[in-house]
Design a protein around this motif. Structure first.
Motif, short mmCIF file in Angstrom:
data_model
loop_
_atom_site.label_atom_id
_atom_site.label_comp_id
_atom_site.label_asym_id
_atom_site.label_seq_id
_atom_site.Cartn_x
_atom_site.Cartn_y
_atom_site.Cartn_z
N HIS A 58 0.85 -1.08 -0.08
CA HIS A 58 0.00 -0.02 -0.08
C HIS A 58 0.92 1.13 0.02
N SER A 141 -0.04 -1.17 7.62
CA SER A 141 1.04 -1.10 6.57
C SER A 141 2.36 -2.03 7.07
N ASP A 176 -0.22 4.54 5.48
CA ASP A 176 0.63 3.58 4.42
C ASP A 176 1.78 4.41 3.83
#
Length: 237
Positions: A58, A141, A176
């Motif tokens: 991401h 993340s 992210d």
């Protein structure tokens, strides 16, 4: 006033305009950066294995449509969330098909359309079309989720982890670490070691392969930023 602004931003014409602008900006970035490959024969490694599951993090996704060569067929998983709409429009303008839904296999999986999206991704791969998706799930993340491992087990197709970076970028301070690539620099595509998931893989093996995917993607991302001579944390142009 806030409600009017929110509704305007969600309107179809604004989303279409945003998708168009995003796609053309990314095309400019691609054309004005000189990209190298690591390893240099990365396409020779991937092509015999197609269709494959392309995995990336991401926030590092904006340049990924450009790994597609003219004769490749590919689709990407994009969230059904309203923020995903212009991403889908941008991807389609860049010649990438979309599957809408969530890769999250947590509690919100059914609500976010994850089951339907999973089945569709399996069908896409069965049709000989490459499938691209983020390995990490929203709000976690750089932690690979189990969804992509399940997809590889169900479809029998290998996961090809990769990272892309450019020497000029802006990095946002969000969950992210979204990286906005900028024109007029250098870029690199780094391919990681392919990962296959046996059809009879049990939970322990799947966890081992999930951890391997996570480590491989982190390594590829680190190698990419080292290669362009800029630490990832230096998020300014």
């Amino acid at each position: 006033m806030k409600r009017l602004l929110r509704n305007t931003l969600r309107s179809s014409w604004v989303q279409r305009a945003a998708g168009f602008i995003a796609a053309e900006f990314l095309r400019l970035v691609w054309k004005t950066n000189t990209f190298t490959l690591d390893p240099p024969n990365v396409y020779d490694i991937v092509e015999p294995e197609m269709p494959v599951i392309l995995a990336f993090w991401h926030g590092q996704h904006f340049m990924t449509p450009f790994i597609k060569r003219k004769d490749y067929k590919g689709k990407v998983l994009i969230s059904r969330h309203r923020d995903g709409e212009f991403n889908a429009l941008a991807a389609e303008r860049l010649g990438i098909g979309t599957v809408r839904g969530s890769g999250d296999h947590g509690g919100a999986f059914h609500r976010k359309g994850g089951v339907g999206a999973f089945k569709e991704m399996v069908r896409v791969l069965e049709q000989g079309i490459n499938m691209a998706l983020t390995a990490d799930v929203p709000k976690r993340s750089r932690v690979a989720g189990m969804g992509i491992i399940m997809l590889a087990r169900e479809s029998g197709r290998p996961i090809m982890p990769f990272a892309m970076a450019t020497s000029r970028f802006v990095q946002l301070k969000n969950w992210d670490r979204t990286t906005i690539n900028l024109p007029f620099g250098r870029g690199i595509l780094v391919g990681g070691e392919p990962i296959s998931v046996p059809a009879d893989a049990d939970q322990a093996m799947m966890e081992t392969l999930r951890a391997r995917l996570e480590a491989t993607l982190n390594d590829a991302t680190q190698r990419a930023y080292i290669a362009i001579g800029r630490p990832e944390s230096a998020g300014h142009a």
